[in-house]
Design a protein around this motif. Sequence first.
Motif, PDB file in Angstrom:
ATOM      1  N   ALA A   1       0.826  -1.202   0.000  1.00 24.73           N
ATOM      2  CA  ALA A   1       0.000   0.000   0.000  1.00 24.73           C
ATOM      3  C   ALA A   1       0.856   1.246   0.000  1.00 24.73           C
ATOM      4  N   THR A   2       1.910   1.268   0.801  1.00 23.49           N
ATOM      5  CA  THR A   2       2.727   2.470   0.880  1.00 23.49           C
ATOM      6  C   THR A   2       3.603   2.624  -0.359  1.00 23.49           C
ATOM      7  N   ARG A   3       3.882   1.530  -1.061  1.00 22.76           N
ATOM      8  CA  ARG A   3       4.763   1.624  -2.208  1.00 22.76           C
ATOM      9  C   ARG A   3       4.018   2.059  -3.466  1.00 22.76           C
ATOM     10  N   ASN A   4       2.794   1.593  -3.633  1.00 23.45           N
ATOM     11  CA  ASN A   4       2.103   1.816  -4.899  1.00 23.45           C
ATOM     12  C   ASN A   4       1.179   3.018  -4.894  1.00 23.45           C
TER      13      ASN A   4
ATOM     14  N   GLY B   1       7.127   0.062   8.157  1.00 21.07           N
ATOM     15  CA  GLY B   1       6.920  -0.779   6.986  1.00 21.07           C
ATOM     16  C   GLY B   1       8.101  -1.673   6.690  1.00 21.07           C
ATOM     17  N   GLY B   2       9.312  -1.206   7.029  1.00 21.70           N
ATOM     18  CA  GLY B   2      10.495  -2.011   6.756  1.00 21.70           C
ATOM     19  C   GLY B   2      10.541  -3.301   7.545  1.00 21.70           C
ATOM     20  N   VAL B   3       9.939  -3.333   8.733  1.00 30.97           N
ATOM     21  CA  VAL B   3       9.929  -4.559   9.538  1.00 30.97           C
ATOM     22  C   VAL B   3       8.568  -5.258   9.495  1.00 30.97           C
ATOM     23  N   LEU B   4       7.523  -4.529   9.184  1.00 30.30           N
ATOM     24  CA  LEU B   4       6.197  -5.138   9.118  1.00 30.30           C
ATOM     25  C   LEU B   4       6.035  -5.984   7.868  1.00 30.30           C
ATOM     26  N   GLY B   5       6.606  -5.510   6.764  1.00 24.48           N
ATOM     27  CA  GLY B   5       6.481  -6.243   5.512  1.00 24.48           C
ATOM     28  C   GLY B   5       5.031  -6.390   5.100  1.00 24.48           C
TER      29      GLY B   5
ATOM     30  N   CYS C   1       0.789  -4.352  16.697  1.00 23.06           N
ATOM     31  CA  CYS C   1       0.770  -5.807  16.831  1.00 23.06           C
ATOM     32  C   CYS C   1       0.309  -6.410  15.505  1.00 23.06           C
ATOM     33  N   ASP C   2       1.108  -7.364  14.985  1.00 28.05           N
ATOM     34  CA  ASP C   2       0.722  -8.035  13.747  1.00 28.05           C
ATOM     35  C   ASP C   2       0.257  -9.471  13.993  1.00 28.05           C
ATOM     36  N   GLY C   3      -0.022  -9.780  15.245  1.00 27.93           N
ATOM     37  CA  GLY C   3      -0.515 -11.112  15.585  1.00 27.93           C
ATOM     38  C   GLY C   3       0.537 -12.022  16.169  1.00 27.93           C
ATOM     39  N   ARG C   4       1.799 -11.741  15.883  1.00 21.88           N
ATOM     40  CA  ARG C   4       2.874 -12.568  16.436  1.00 21.88           C
ATOM     41  C   ARG C   4       4.022 -11.748  16.997  1.00 21.88           C
ATOM     42  N   ARG C   5       4.043 -10.448  16.688  1.00 21.44           N
ATOM     43  CA  ARG C   5       5.113  -9.579  17.162  1.00 21.44           C
ATOM     44  C   ARG C   5       4.535  -8.261  17.672  1.00 21.44           C
ATOM     45  N   LEU C   6       5.307  -7.627  18.550  1.00 22.70           N
ATOM     46  CA  LEU C   6       5.026  -6.265  18.969  1.00 22.70           C
ATOM     47  C   LEU C   6       6.104  -5.384  18.357  1.00 22.70           C
ATOM     48  N   LEU C   7       5.690  -4.431  17.528  1.00 20.72           N
ATOM     49  CA  LEU C   7       6.599  -3.501  16.882  1.00 20.72           C
ATOM     50  C   LEU C   7       6.486  -2.147  17.570  1.00 20.72           C
TER      51      LEU C   7
ATOM     52  N   GLN D   1      11.939  -1.184  17.507  1.00 16.50           N
ATOM     53  CA  GLN D   1      12.219  -2.370  18.309  1.00 16.50           C
ATOM     54  C   GLN D   1      11.148  -3.402  17.992  1.00 16.50           C
ATOM     55  N   VAL D   2      11.559  -4.658  17.829  1.00 15.87           N
ATOM     56  CA  VAL D   2      10.625  -5.733  17.496  1.00 15.87           C
ATOM     57  C   VAL D   2      10.741  -6.825  18.554  1.00 15.87           C
ATOM     58  N   LEU D   3       9.602  -7.187  19.142  1.00 13.03           N
ATOM     59  CA  LEU D   3       9.564  -8.230  20.159  1.00 13.03           C
ATOM     60  C   LEU D   3       8.581  -9.318  19.743  1.00 13.03           C
TER      61      LEU D   3
END
Length: 207
Positions: A10-13, A52-56, A85-91, A114-116
């Motif tokens: 979304a952010t790229r296009n 976005g760089g870590v969320l992908g 939160c993406d369901g498995r990580r806290l950004l 920071q990614v946990l």
Amino acid sequence: MKRVSKFSRATRNRPAPRRLGPAGSDWSPYDRLEDAAHAYFLHADVALEAIGGVLGRHRVRGFTLERVVDLTEAGASVWQEAAICDGRRLLLWHSEELADDDAPGGTVLDSSVQVLPLDAIRHVGMRTVVGRDGSGRRVDRGVHLVLATATPHELNPVSGGDPETPIAAARFRPEAFRFSKSLDDGGPGQIARLISFGQLIGRLIPH
């Protein structure tokens, strides 16, 4: 935090969204992280690029945003934070303006991520302040959320009470992330969003 499917695409296009209001506007009506950031953050482009760089391509399940303006002798300094939160990580993203005499304008932006993994969170504590309005209806007046890990953050010596053993033990304070909203700081919409974010983390951390 808000739901964004295929964030990186979304952010790229798509062109950068228009400013939804002056920086610091209420972000709670926006379900998409991109829209909320542009409404609330002073440096939304920096935040979204870093996140976005870590969320992908992972979907945002929830988020909360924080923003504090400090007034100093040098002027106003803005501290900003996003927790996603993406369901498995806290950004966690945060930025702070730092003085730099060599930079144009005299300041630079310190941006960090920071990614946990969610299994690193060992404790979720949420306290709400509940009241009534003039009609007797329930009103959430504030919320405080603490996400604590088992990672030592600070060691505090414990006195042994004996000159020969001045330090008997040491207590460690775990790394913890704190978020808060009130009617004066964020308003009812952001209070509700932070409560929802805390409930989401509480449901998703491994039991």
